[in-house]
Design a protein around this motif. Structure first.
Motif, PDB file in Angstrom:
ATOM      1  N   VAL A  42       1.040  -1.066  -0.077  1.00 15.93           N
ATOM      2  CA  VAL A  42      -0.413   0.029  -0.231  1.00 15.93           C
ATOM      3  C   VAL A  42       1.176   1.251   0.485  1.00 15.93           C
ATOM      4  CG1 VAL A  42      -1.900  -1.345   1.347  1.00 15.93           C
ATOM      5  CG2 VAL A  42      -0.349   0.019   2.509  1.00 15.93           C
ATOM      6  N   ARG A  43      -0.024   2.336  -0.056  1.00 16.53           N
ATOM      7  CA  ARG A  43       0.987   3.827  -0.321  1.00 16.53           C
ATOM      8  C   ARG A  43       1.761   4.356   1.423  1.00 16.53           C
ATOM      9  NH1 ARG A  43      -3.545   6.609  -3.853  1.00 16.53           N
ATOM     10  NH2 ARG A  43      -4.669   5.696  -2.458  1.00 16.53           N
ATOM     11  N   HIS A  44       2.234   5.351   1.535  1.00 19.03           N
ATOM     12  CA  HIS A  44       2.461   5.874   2.847  1.00 19.03           C
ATOM     13  C   HIS A  44       1.289   5.968   3.671  1.00 19.03           C
ATOM     14  CE1 HIS A  44       7.294   4.859   2.431  1.00 19.03           C
ATOM     15  NE2 HIS A  44       6.448   5.025   0.820  1.00 19.03           N
ATOM     16  N   GLN A  47      -0.060   2.777   5.414  1.00 18.79           N
ATOM     17  CA  GLN A  47       0.659   1.740   5.741  1.00 18.79           C
ATOM     18  C   GLN A  47       0.393   1.687   7.529  1.00 18.79           C
ATOM     19  OE1 GLN A  47       4.830   3.290   5.829  1.00 18.79           O
ATOM     20  NE2 GLN A  47       4.632   1.511   4.375  1.00 18.79           N
ATOM     21  N   VAL A  48       0.080   2.246   8.317  1.00 18.61           N
ATOM     22  CA  VAL A  48      -0.256   1.989   9.438  1.00 18.61           C
ATOM     23  C   VAL A  48      -1.182   1.485  10.130  1.00 18.61           C
ATOM     24  CG1 VAL A  48      -1.306   2.865  12.075  1.00 18.61           C
ATOM     25  CG2 VAL A  48       0.484   4.160  11.330  1.00 18.61           C
ATOM     26  N   ASN A  49      -2.498   1.709   9.783  1.00 16.66           N
ATOM     27  CA  ASN A  49      -3.126   1.081   9.131  1.00 16.66           C
ATOM     28  C   ASN A  49      -3.627  -0.724   8.065  1.00 16.66           C
ATOM     29  OD1 ASN A  49      -6.166   0.385   7.141  1.00 16.66           O
ATOM     30  ND2 ASN A  49      -6.767   1.221   9.088  1.00 16.66           N
ATOM     31  N   ALA A  50      -2.393  -0.986   7.526  1.00 18.31           N
ATOM     32  CA  ALA A  50      -2.251  -2.269   7.537  1.00 18.31           C
ATOM     33  C   ALA A  50      -1.745  -3.038   8.632  1.00 18.31           C
ATOM     34  CB  ALA A  50      -1.703  -2.530   6.258  1.00 18.31           C
ATOM     35  N   PRO A 202       4.126   0.370  -4.991  1.00 22.99           N
ATOM     36  CA  PRO A 202       4.386  -0.896  -3.800  1.00 22.99           C
ATOM     37  C   PRO A 202       5.403   0.419  -2.878  1.00 22.99           C
ATOM     38  CG  PRO A 202       4.938  -2.155  -5.262  1.00 22.99           C
ATOM     39  CD  PRO A 202       4.499  -0.768  -6.120  1.00 22.99           C
ATOM     40  N   SER A 203       5.076   0.829  -1.280  1.00 23.88           N
ATOM     41  CA  SER A 203       5.317   1.816  -0.768  1.00 23.88           C
ATOM     42  C   SER A 203       6.350   1.723  -0.519  1.00 23.88           C
ATOM     43  CB  SER A 203       4.982   2.476   0.242  1.00 23.88           C
ATOM     44  OG  SER A 203       4.269   0.964   1.154  1.00 23.88           O
ATOM     45  N   ILE A 397      -1.967   9.165  13.160  1.00 24.26           N
ATOM     46  CA  ILE A 397      -1.052   9.412  13.313  1.00 24.26           C
ATOM     47  C   ILE A 397       0.108   8.429  11.842  1.00 24.26           C
ATOM     48  CG2 ILE A 397      -0.307   6.861  14.312  1.00 24.26           C
ATOM     49  CD1 ILE A 397       2.067   8.236  16.361  1.00 24.26           C
ATOM     50  N   SER A 398       0.972   9.069  11.576  1.00 27.10           N
ATOM     51  CA  SER A 398       1.383   8.391  10.340  1.00 27.10           C
ATOM     52  C   SER A 398       2.326   6.931  10.038  1.00 27.10           C
ATOM     53  CB  SER A 398       2.316   9.572   9.369  1.00 27.10           C
ATOM     54  OG  SER A 398       3.012  10.056   9.635  1.00 27.10           O
ATOM     55  N   ALA A 399       2.136   6.509   9.445  1.00 25.79           N
ATOM     56  CA  ALA A 399       4.014   5.498   9.702  1.00 25.79           C
ATOM     57  C   ALA A 399       4.988   6.104   9.965  1.00 25.79           C
ATOM     58  CB  ALA A 399       3.779   4.810   8.867  1.00 25.79           C
TER      59      ALA A 399
END
Length: 403
Positions: A42-44, A47-50, A202-203, A397-399
């Motif tokens: 997934v995109r950046h 990523q946390v959600n994944a 892909p990220s 929050i982001s990765a």
């Protein structure tokens, strides 16, 4: 003599419990593989959600399977004193743990298909319903002889539907449930413009590769430990898994023109396909089955991305699990035959009917469960939430917050 016999029985029971516990731990580790495969794809901004989806899906799957799903599949529950549960060194509990890791793979499979645009809690609700009601229905039909389907196949075609480690029971069912969820969710914003595919690269290829390796290693627990007892262990299953993994890797490399995403999904395609007949096939046949699965994944994934504009399967879970799993069910009926060097004791017609039954239950269950959730509470993020990404929209929050 009685003391010796009792000691042997105790040793056998404790060894079987340890054997299955190791298998459960290996398959549990595979969920980390699911997580990092999705994180790397997934995109950046997602990523946390994944990562969060995979572990929370496992949590709700455990509760749903413990209280409902396991009883539907096997007619057993845990509403008894702990003294009863601890009998035979707690083997029945460890068996539940092992089979739970299979059941929880269903939401993990679906997660990769619906990534980047699904709401959080509605998907958790759907995961719980799938693991409580849909998956154990077919699991019980195949692995516990529920509803007389297996006996009907024996009466009419000589043999039951054979799925040693879940090509159809787990993977095809998961992939075809995901098919319904993907159709109901629709495509990601910006994925198609003027009828053309916009590539979302892909990220993180290293994370994608890590996920594939963790899954591949854990798969030897998935397949070999499906014997469920130490006396049932077979080196044939292990080597067939290895050969199918290699076959999928090499054909995906060639057909996918060295694309790292295809190369790292190729071994998974081969492993999906070999599960059903890994205890029956000759290793050369397993190599061929895995190789065909690698080709099937690359060709169908590419075709779906370019020719089906309303079908946005982010990780390619439908071709990887749904189609390669179905191929595995059929391949067991072909290469498990003595004519092709297999051990025999299998019917292609029974394999075909069992595979079709699994697909039918999965499709119907997937459309019903995800359709109900969509109708009553909604499945999809808003356009603004999707644009900002699931990480900030759902988890705040982001990765990489420092960036």
């Amino acid at each position: 003599m009685n003391n010796i016999s009792a000691a042997i029985t105790t040793l056998s029971q404790s060894t079987d419990t340890l054997f299955l516990l190791l298998g459960a731990a290996m398959v549990l580790a595979m969920h980390a593989g699911f997580a990092f495969l999705e994180v790397g794809t997934v995109r950046h901004k997602n990523q946390v959600n994944a990562l969060v989806k995979i572990i929370t899906d496992f949590g709700v799957s455990t509760v749903a399977y413990f209280f409902i799903g396991y009883q539907i599949a096997y007619g057993e529950n845990f509403f008894v004193p702990a003294s009863e549960l601890a009998q035979n060194h707690g083997y029945s509990l460890v068996k539940f743990f092992f089979l739970l890791t299979f059941a929880a793979a269903i939401p993990a499979i679906v997660s990769g298909g619906i990534a980047e645009r699904a709401r959080f809690y509605p998907v958790l609700i759907a995961s719980a319903l799938i693991v409580a009601l849909v998956y154990p229905l077919f699991e019980g039909i195949v692995w516990n002889n529920n509803f007389g389907f297996q006996q009907w196949l024996i009466d009419h075609y000589g043999f039951a539907f054979h799925d040693f480690a879940g090509s159809v029971v787990v993977h095809a069912v998961g992939g075809w449930i995901a098919f319904g969820a993907i159709v109901l969710l629709g495509t990601r914003k910006g994925r198609y413009r003027d009828g053309r595919v916009v590539a979302f690269a892909p990220s993180n290829i290293p994370f994608l590769a890590l996920g594939a390796w963790v899954l591949a290693v854990g798969w030897f627990g998935f397949n070999v430990m499906s014997a469920q007892t130490i006396t049932g262990i077979s080196g044939l299953v292990a080597v067939n898994s290895l050969m199918a993994m290699v076959g999928g890797t090499l054909t995906a490399m060639v057909i996918g023109r060295k694309d790292p995403g295809f190369i790292h999904n190729g071994p998974l395609a081969g492993l999906v396909a070999v599960c059903a007949g890994s205890d029956l096939m000759h290793p050369i046949a397993a190599l061929l089955v895995g190789g065909m699965a690698g080709i099937l994944f690359v060709l169908v994934f590419t075709t779906a991305q370019n020719r089906f504009p309303k079908f946005d399967d982010v990780l390619g879970v439908w071709p990887l699990h749904g189609l390669c799993g179905a191929w595995g069910g059929l391949a067991a009926g072909i290469f498990g035959q003595e004519t092709f060097g297999g051990l025999g004791g299998i019917s292609f017609i029974a394999q075909l009917l069992g595979t079709l039954a699994g697909i039918a239950i999965a499709l119907l269950g997937g459309f019903i469960i995800y359709g109900m959730v969509k109708a009553f509470i909604g499945l999809r993020l808003t356009q603004e939430e999707e644009f900002n990404g699931a990480d900030l929209s759902i988890h705040y929050i982001s990765a990489n917050p420092e960036e």
